[in-house]
Design a protein around this motif. Sequence first.
Motif, PDB file in Angstrom:
ATOM      1  N   UNK A  10       0.764  -1.117  -0.155  1.00  0.00           N
ATOM      2  CA  UNK A  10      -0.068  -0.095  -0.001  1.00  0.00           C
ATOM      3  C   UNK A  10       0.734   1.393  -0.075  1.00  0.00           C
ATOM      4  N   UNK A  11       0.340   2.344  -0.527  1.00  0.00           N
ATOM      5  CA  UNK A  11       1.213   3.618  -0.440  1.00  0.00           C
ATOM      6  C   UNK A  11       0.833   4.432   0.636  1.00  0.00           C
ATOM      7  N   UNK A  12       1.663   5.011   1.447  1.00  0.00           N
ATOM      8  CA  UNK A  12       1.175   6.020   2.637  1.00  0.00           C
ATOM      9  C   UNK A  12       0.254   7.151   2.104  1.00  0.00           C
ATOM     10  N   UNK A  13      -0.209   7.663   3.202  1.00  0.00           N
ATOM     11  CA  UNK A  13      -1.315   8.679   2.909  1.00  0.00           C
ATOM     12  C   UNK A  13      -1.209   9.731   2.113  1.00  0.00           C
ATOM     13  N   UNK A  14       0.111  10.338   2.303  1.00  0.00           N
ATOM     14  CA  UNK A  14       0.536  11.571   1.802  1.00  0.00           C
ATOM     15  C   UNK A  14       0.909  11.374   0.297  1.00  0.00           C
ATOM     16  N   UNK A  15       1.421   9.987  -0.153  1.00  0.00           N
ATOM     17  CA  UNK A  15       1.726   9.737  -1.555  1.00  0.00           C
ATOM     18  C   UNK A  15       0.209   9.269  -2.161  1.00  0.00           C
ATOM     19  N   UNK A  16      -0.674   8.809  -1.235  1.00  0.00           N
ATOM     20  CA  UNK A  16      -1.894   8.622  -1.958  1.00  0.00           C
ATOM     21  C   UNK A  16      -2.564   9.978  -2.316  1.00  0.00           C
ATOM     22  N   UNK A  17      -2.568  10.895  -1.366  1.00  0.00           N
ATOM     23  CA  UNK A  17      -3.019  12.374  -1.655  1.00  0.00           C
ATOM     24  C   UNK A  17      -2.520  12.703  -2.979  1.00  0.00           C
ATOM     25  N   UNK A  18      -1.238  12.710  -2.993  1.00  0.00           N
ATOM     26  CA  UNK A  18      -0.273  13.547  -4.361  1.00  0.00           C
ATOM     27  C   UNK A  18      -1.012  12.816  -5.605  1.00  0.00           C
ATOM     28  N   UNK A  19      -0.870  11.239  -5.498  1.00  0.00           N
ATOM     29  CA  UNK A  19      -1.458  10.560  -6.485  1.00  0.00           C
ATOM     30  C   UNK A  19      -2.875  10.942  -6.915  1.00  0.00           C
ATOM     31  N   UNK A  20      -3.684  11.369  -5.658  1.00  0.00           N
ATOM     32  CA  UNK A  20      -5.034  11.493  -6.192  1.00  0.00           C
ATOM     33  C   UNK A  20      -5.319  13.060  -6.914  1.00  0.00           C
ATOM     34  N   UNK A  21      -4.345  13.930  -6.360  1.00  0.00           N
ATOM     35  CA  UNK A  21      -4.350  15.126  -7.135  1.00  0.00           C
ATOM     36  C   UNK A  21      -3.583  15.173  -8.534  1.00  0.00           C
ATOM     37  N   UNK A  22      -2.690  14.565  -8.694  1.00  0.00           N
ATOM     38  CA  UNK A  22      -2.134  14.272 -10.248  1.00  0.00           C
ATOM     39  C   UNK A  22      -3.233  13.698 -10.915  1.00  0.00           C
ATOM     40  N   UNK A  23      -3.852  12.642 -10.498  1.00  0.00           N
ATOM     41  CA  UNK A  23      -5.048  12.089 -11.178  1.00  0.00           C
ATOM     42  C   UNK A  23      -6.235  13.074 -11.590  1.00  0.00           C
ATOM     43  N   UNK A  24      -6.437  13.760 -10.694  1.00  0.00           N
ATOM     44  CA  UNK A  24      -7.436  14.606 -10.460  1.00  0.00           C
ATOM     45  C   UNK A  24      -7.148  15.851 -11.608  1.00  0.00           C
ATOM     46  N   UNK A  25      -5.948  16.139 -11.699  1.00  0.00           N
ATOM     47  CA  UNK A  25      -5.493  17.313 -12.691  1.00  0.00           C
ATOM     48  C   UNK A  25      -5.772  16.527 -14.193  1.00  0.00           C
ATOM     49  N   UNK A  26      -5.312  15.384 -14.279  1.00  0.00           N
ATOM     50  CA  UNK A  26      -5.629  14.759 -15.664  1.00  0.00           C
ATOM     51  C   UNK A  26      -7.038  14.662 -15.885  1.00  0.00           C
ATOM     52  N   UNK A  27      -7.931  14.482 -15.098  1.00  0.00           N
ATOM     53  CA  UNK A  27      -9.304  14.366 -15.401  1.00  0.00           C
ATOM     54  C   UNK A  27      -9.833  15.617 -15.770  1.00  0.00           C
TER      55      UNK A  27
END
Length: 1316
Positions: free
Chosen positions: A1026-1043
């Motif tokens: 699993x990814x840590x919460x901070x990395x998961x948040x960064x991943x979520x922001x990255x994906x949100x930008x692409x969306x």
Amino acid sequence: MRNLKLLKSLHNSELQSPGSPQCLSLRVDSGTLLVASEYSISEFDPHTGQVVSEASLTADGYLPTDGSGCVVGLQHLAEADSACLATAGGDVIVFDFNTSQLECVGSVDSGLTGMSWSPDEELVILTTGQETIIMMTKNFEPMTEFAIHQDEFGEGEFITVGWGKKETQFHGSEGKVAAQRKVQEVKQAAEWDDRRPRVTWRGDGQLFAVGAVCPRTGARKVRVWNREGVLQATSEPVDGLEQALCWKPSGSLLASTQRHPNKHSVVFMEKNGLLHGDFTLPLKKDQAKVKELLWNNDSTVLAVWLEDLPSGSDGHVNTCLQLWTVANYHWYLKQSLDFGTDPSKAPVCVCWDPEHSLRLHLVTRGWTCLAYDWGWTTERSLGTDASDGANVAVIDGDKILVTTFRQNVVPPPMCSFELQLNSPVNQVTYLCQPQRTNHLVALTAKGNIVIFGQDSGSEPEKRANGFKIVATPLVLQKTFSVAALQQAPLSLRHLLWLQDDLFVAIGPGLVLNSSTLIFLHPSPDSDVLKVRCQMEVDGVVVSMAHCYSTRSMVLQLEDGRLRKLLWDCDEPSTEEWRDSSGCVINFPTPCAQIALCSVDGQERVLGLTDRSHLYAGDVELASNVSSFAVCGDFLVVTTHAHTCRCLRLSALSLQALQVALSQDSGQNDETLRRVERGSRVVTVVPQDTRVVLQMPRGNLETIHHRALVLAQLRQWLNELRFIEAFECMRKLRINLNLIYDHNPQVFLENTHTFLTQLDSINSINLFLTELREEDTSTTMYPQPEGCAPLPGQRPHTLGRKKVDVVCDALLSAMEATDPNKFCLSILTAHVKKTVPELETALQKVHELRVKPPEGDCGVNAEEALKYLLFLVNVNDLYEHSLGTYDFDLVLMVAEKSQKDPKEYLPFLNTLKSMEVNYQRYTIDKHLKRYGKALTHLSKSGEEHFPETLQLVKEQKLYNQALRLYPVDSAHHKALSCAYAQHLLEQHQAEQAGLLLWRCGELNGALQAFTAGACWKNAVCVAQQIPLPDDQLALLARDLAGKLSEQRRYTEAAVLLDQYAKDCEEAILALISGAAWEEALRLIHMHNRTDITETNLKPALVEAASAQIYLVETQVATFLRHRTRLELVRRQKEDKARISILDEDGPDCADAELYSEASSVLSASKYSHSNSRVSSRSSKNRRKAERKKLSLKEGSPTEERALVYALREIVTTVDKMTEEVEALLKALMLFRYDKQAEQLQLVFAAALHAIETAIPEVWPQGTRGSNAPLTGPNSTVNSIMASFQQQQIPSMSQEDVEISTPPKLRGNVKWKLELFN
């Protein structure tokens, strides 16, 4: 190959007058005869037997009352409605028909010896007793007078250019003796010559010729003058030239007669006086004299008027009239009229009818008027079975020239054999009985009936030199004399031979304008045909026809009426011809040729007029037919359009037959064939494919008409007579696929019969090599109209290719019959398949090498391989032999190729040293069979896996490779990673991520999902890592930008809210995406009402303004395009109307004005459409598509582009409905009533404007049926346009979508009642 047949004759003895007739002329407008004697001139109607008018020539002293006067010329003058006659005393007299008065318009003191009017009746030539010629106008005003005998040659005198003396010139085969030969002196005219000049005009009236006795030599000489009286030419000295002289109306030759020491000839002269051809009269030396020669008006028949020189014991002489025709440079004596020695029956005046080219008029010394109407006919045998020889009989004097076209085609004037008779033949006909249609009967000029038949006991005799008689000549069997009374020559006509002991003929009627039907049968105790019964027919019979199969007989009267003759009974009778419904059937106009046939099961009478109209009863089938023949079930016609049509009568109705003869043919129309100009049908060989045609000059041409050929082939194939069909198709170049395509089911069930009948390896191979997927029975050789297709023709082949089905069927039959015998054919079948089975074929060759065939029944391996190399390229065969992995076979093929052993032997030795699987991998890779190569390489061992992975990457064989290894193996994982990398390169990130996730490569899968914006799978993998919460948040922001970049704001808001824990960014994302309701939900859920004032309300006001502007812009653009479209269409209609009504415009059958994609010609500066744009690259294709949608004014595709743009606007506005509804609700919630009301009003007006304009832009019926628009409300122009519309090619799918009117969704309720 045609004969002259007497159609009807008129015999009238009602005219009686003192003296004897001396001159004859015809009054064309009334059909009456003008007869002048030494006492009077009479106008006589031979049809009624009445004298119309008469005037005495002795009452006013024009002729002496003692009967010694003479009329030397008589001519009807149509324009003056009078007749002009000249007397020997020198008077020129005009007889007025209206007043019956005589008027002398001129007189010549020296007397007149002749008078001749020009064909246009503008000039008259008078020959005087002083041997001069007087030329006068039609008003009898003298133009000139000159002597007949002149010393000059004329204007056409030959010029000598001085090329040496005659003694030094070359004289051909005659040798030098010809140089010293003296010119033979001409003898004086014969004692019986009347010494009178003969004047004859050319048909166009520009020249006339005068034949007269030269006072110096005493011989006749011909001189030619023009119509101005200027001498043109003088004939060369001709020894024995006689008095008869007549210019051929066509203008080519002058005809005269010449007496030689050993023969009597008709000679021809050119207009320059030189001789040009001749033919010999069938006369003995000094037997007869030629009184006159007469051409008919179309120059096809030459009448020779003969009179015997030695008189009989009573001083009387025999008179004869012969009719000659020419074809292929041979002169045929077609008719001979013998008038006997009775002076009262001898003709004294003879002339051809000026209007009816084959009508001959005679007046005898006893004042009997005779008129004979002839017609052209081809006397062919009437059989329809194979025993009929397709015989054609040609009359040539006392000989019958018979040609048997079934055995051989002999060009006329030659023939298969000749039948010699004792007297000239006037008519020929064949027996109308089955199996005996080759028997022939002839009617001679002496009134005898001569029968010729086949000698049943004789066989074609073999000659010593190897030749044999193909056609057995007919032999004389019986000669009958006719007991029927014959008052005049040719009293019997239309002779038919119905049975061995029954003849039927037409004779003169008891009353005028009637006929007598005479049935003749042989007398048992003498060679006499007695009259069995006679029957009077009310009308003049001009033709009879007998049907070979139904035994029906039909009579045609001179007015076109038809009568059915019931002859096969004790009391023959006639009745009206009726059809199946009981209606009386008659020809609208008399026909020169008739025949009986069956059309659509009903017996019909076909008739061809001399005006080329073909009738079936009272229905006109065609108006340009030159000849026709009925043979069994087929009608063969030739037309003036130089075509030959062959139609199956049983398959066509009368209306269909009419349509078939009138319409143009299609590309594969088997009924039509182009032929040489002027071709006529001679005969059709029964139960065969040959049609014999005769050209205008007389030569023959045999064609195999496609309709007859295909009908015969279909019959043979239905009867399983494959060998006859095959030989015919090979000879006539018919595609051999028809053997199978005609009835595939029957062929597949009888392949053994097919092989047995052909029994030839070459024939079977030829059939196999011509196989192709095309169904020739529907493309090249479709069934003619009216023929029902065979039931169950198409077999159930389960979607297999036709070539494979036939090859497999023949392979099975050949393998079961004799594989050694059919070895080469088996190889051909394997090679011919859709996917050639070369390996199988090579294996067969290898088996022959291992086990050679016993005896001489088969072929060895060398011969088989040599034949296989003939079918297949040697290099391809070498490659396929490698693919069998049999090195012996490879060597055998390589030895037959042009390859260098140094080239292939090391390669083969290297292969032999390898492990089996790796060896086969090497061979397959060399042959570029990478799929098999991968399979063999995977079995070669672990050490070769890197090579396997490299092969998979190079040839992209990932799917096959993954199936070769277990799922849980390391090799499978390595292949999966390589495959995922390939998918990423192909921009298929989601599939790559799934493949990596499946094999446990989570980090790679996460990267793939992130690259492809697959946020749900990415979050799952991230939590599985699993990814840590901070990395998961960064991943979520990255994906949100692409969306957000992809305008997927709602999904981006989920990521920001649930995984990045940033509610404000989530709400802003929803506001950006106009998701007003979801934004409100998050605002209240997270208690962030401040965002409502700072972001949401300003966004609502801005969105409302933007939507209003967008809707107004779309509506304005829509209205502008619609206005331009109306103008474009109006201009096109105006241009179309002008083009149709403009008589001086080009007659273009494919005018673009009816096309949906036609240009606006009045405003266009482009001359052509974009149909020639190159499509070699995608760039060019895109450029062409953009040009098609160009909105530039005047563009050829402007109308199409405007419709497309309007359709896009309608679609865009319709899709805005949901957005407007959501925005209206949000505006109402936050009390922006003014903006909401304005938006609702603008959008409703836009929908209304678009909905109103749709029927105008896409009018109803633009995509209607292609059926032509007809009816009482249609105009000529609209019908033309509708027919033209049928010729427009089918539209593409894109064009169909553009021309289809869009629909607005009326079921979406978007309005708010508050703002209504």
